[in-house]
Design a protein around this motif. Structure first.
Motif, short mmCIF file in Angstrom:
data_model
loop_
_atom_site.label_atom_id
_atom_site.label_comp_id
_atom_site.label_asym_id
_atom_site.label_seq_id
_atom_site.Cartn_x
_atom_site.Cartn_y
_atom_site.Cartn_z
N PHE A 1 3.59 -0.36 4.66
CA PHE A 1 4.12 -0.88 3.13
C PHE A 1 5.23 0.21 2.73
O PHE A 1 6.17 -0.09 2.34
CB PHE A 1 2.81 -0.54 2.13
CG PHE A 1 2.15 -1.81 2.12
CD1 PHE A 1 2.64 -3.16 2.52
CD2 PHE A 1 0.67 -1.77 1.93
CE1 PHE A 1 1.78 -4.20 2.42
CE2 PHE A 1 -0.03 -2.88 1.92
CZ PHE A 1 0.41 -4.18 2.11
N ARG A 2 4.94 1.45 3.24
CA ARG A 2 6.25 2.37 2.90
C ARG A 2 7.30 2.11 3.71
O ARG A 2 8.68 2.32 3.07
CB ARG A 2 5.75 3.77 3.29
CG ARG A 2 4.65 4.52 2.41
CD ARG A 2 4.46 5.96 2.86
NE ARG A 2 3.06 6.15 2.05
CZ ARG A 2 2.95 7.45 2.17
NH1 ARG A 2 3.39 8.48 2.76
NH2 ARG A 2 1.74 7.89 1.36
N LEU B 1 2.22 13.27 -7.64
CA LEU B 1 3.12 13.43 -6.64
C LEU B 1 3.47 12.35 -5.63
O LEU B 1 4.49 11.92 -5.43
CB LEU B 1 2.68 14.72 -5.67
CG LEU B 1 3.62 15.06 -4.44
CD1 LEU B 1 4.67 15.75 -5.16
CD2 LEU B 1 2.63 16.09 -3.53
N SER B 2 2.26 11.71 -5.43
CA SER B 2 2.31 10.44 -4.35
C SER B 2 1.19 9.37 -4.56
O SER B 2 -0.08 9.97 -4.36
CB SER B 2 2.34 10.92 -2.83
OG SER B 2 2.23 9.73 -1.99
N LYS B 3 1.43 8.33 -5.13
CA LYS B 3 0.20 7.58 -5.30
C LYS B 3 -0.52 7.24 -3.87
O LYS B 3 -1.62 6.78 -3.69
CB LYS B 3 0.75 6.37 -6.18
CG LYS B 3 1.55 6.70 -7.44
CD LYS B 3 0.87 6.33 -8.65
CE LYS B 3 1.66 6.58 -9.92
NZ LYS B 3 2.23 7.78 -9.99
N PHE B 4 0.44 6.82 -2.82
CA PHE B 4 -0.05 6.52 -1.54
C PHE B 4 -0.93 7.44 -1.13
O PHE B 4 -2.24 6.99 -0.78
CB PHE B 4 0.89 6.18 -0.55
CG PHE B 4 1.88 4.98 -0.76
CD1 PHE B 4 1.18 3.34 -0.49
CD2 PHE B 4 2.93 4.81 -1.26
CE1 PHE B 4 2.08 2.39 -0.71
CE2 PHE B 4 3.84 3.66 -1.23
CZ PHE B 4 3.07 2.47 -1.09
N PHE C 1 -6.51 1.99 6.85
CA PHE C 1 -5.59 2.27 5.77
C PHE C 1 -4.41 2.76 5.67
O PHE C 1 -3.34 2.17 4.97
CB PHE C 1 -6.43 2.71 4.40
CG PHE C 1 -6.12 2.52 3.13
CD1 PHE C 1 -5.91 1.33 2.63
CD2 PHE C 1 -5.64 3.73 2.41
CE1 PHE C 1 -5.32 1.20 1.27
CE2 PHE C 1 -5.05 3.53 1.38
CZ PHE C 1 -4.98 2.37 0.51
N VAL C 2 -4.66 3.81 6.50
CA VAL C 2 -3.34 4.75 6.67
C VAL C 2 -2.23 3.98 7.17
O VAL C 2 -1.10 3.91 7.03
CB VAL C 2 -3.49 6.15 7.21
CG1 VAL C 2 -2.37 6.84 7.74
CG2 VAL C 2 -4.41 7.18 6.42
N LEU C 3 -2.54 3.24 8.27
CA LEU C 3 -1.40 2.56 9.14
C LEU C 3 -0.89 1.50 8.25
O LEU C 3 0.23 1.18 8.07
CB LEU C 3 -2.24 1.86 10.29
CG LEU C 3 -2.56 2.92 11.40
CD1 LEU C 3 -3.31 2.06 12.67
CD2 LEU C 3 -1.30 3.61 12.02
N GLY D 1 -15.90 5.11 8.56
CA GLY D 1 -15.30 5.72 7.50
C GLY D 1 -13.96 6.26 8.18
O GLY D 1 -12.88 5.88 7.56
N LEU D 2 -14.07 6.81 9.25
CA LEU D 2 -13.01 7.15 10.00
C LEU D 2 -11.84 5.85 10.34
O LEU D 2 -10.71 5.94 10.24
CB LEU D 2 -13.23 7.86 11.17
CG LEU D 2 -11.96 8.59 11.87
CD1 LEU D 2 -11.38 9.37 11.22
CD2 LEU D 2 -12.31 9.13 13.16
N ALA D 3 -12.60 4.96 10.86
CA ALA D 3 -11.90 3.74 11.44
C ALA D 3 -11.27 3.30 10.16
O ALA D 3 -9.98 2.63 9.96
CB ALA D 3 -12.90 2.75 11.92
N ILE D 4 -12.02 2.91 8.88
CA ILE D 4 -11.43 2.34 7.91
C ILE D 4 -10.30 3.27 7.36
O ILE D 4 -9.27 2.60 6.67
CB ILE D 4 -12.55 2.31 6.39
CG1 ILE D 4 -13.60 1.23 7.30
CG2 ILE D 4 -11.79 1.91 5.34
CD1 ILE D 4 -14.61 1.15 6.39
N SER D 5 -10.58 4.44 7.27
CA SER D 5 -9.28 5.46 6.95
C SER D 5 -8.12 5.21 7.77
O SER D 5 -6.94 5.35 7.29
CB SER D 5 -9.98 6.95 7.11
OG SER D 5 -11.13 6.96 6.28
N VAL D 6 -8.22 5.29 8.91
CA VAL D 6 -7.14 5.19 9.88
C VAL D 6 -6.38 3.81 9.64
O VAL D 6 -5.02 3.47 9.55
CB VAL D 6 -7.59 5.35 11.42
CG1 VAL D 6 -6.43 4.91 12.23
CG2 VAL D 6 -7.88 6.82 11.73
#
Length: 132
Positions: free
Chosen positions: A128-129, A91-94, A121-123, A114-119
């Protein structure tokens, strides 16, 4: 944790989001029950108070491994998300990469890191999108 929950509730009041109650396990139970408002927090807090005051002394003698099993069974729905990885890849590679990075960062580091790294990475994926 209470400061973080209060800040999150204040911030999320501006957006149409699912209201979180407290811990992830309780939020998952409330989502599975179909809650729509914060009113469930009152009922679940009262139930938790009853369990702590009257049922808690009976659970005190249990070994920690038994209590850990109770938590793992309560989080079974969370562990079942591994089955959704293959459809998520198609569905979505991102979104797949966000899930993998978030899982690995939380499992390998502290929850806060982990939460800081996740946020972060999402940003980064949002940038990129937008560029593509």
């Amino acid at each position: 944790e209470l400061y973080a929950l209060g800040f999150m509730e204040c911030l999320s009041s501006f957006f149409p989001v699912y209201p979180a109650g407290t811990a992830l396990s309780r939020s998952l139970v409330c989502e599975a029950a179909g809650t729509k408002t914060q009113l469930y927090t009152i009922f679940s807090s009262l139930l938790l108070l009853i369990v702590i005051l009257w049922v808690g002394p009976f659970l005190e003698a249990l070994p920690k491994c038994i209590l850990a099993c109770i938590v793992v069974v309560a989080l079974q729905g969370l562990f079942m998300q591994f089955k959704q990885l293959k459809p998520l890849w198609t569905l979505s590679k991102f979104d797949f990469l966000v899930w993998i990075v978030s899982f690995l960062a939380t499992a390998c580091c502290d929850v806060t890191q982990g939460l800081a790294i996740s946020v972060a990475f999402v940003l980064m994926t949002v940038v990129f999108r937008c560029q593509w």
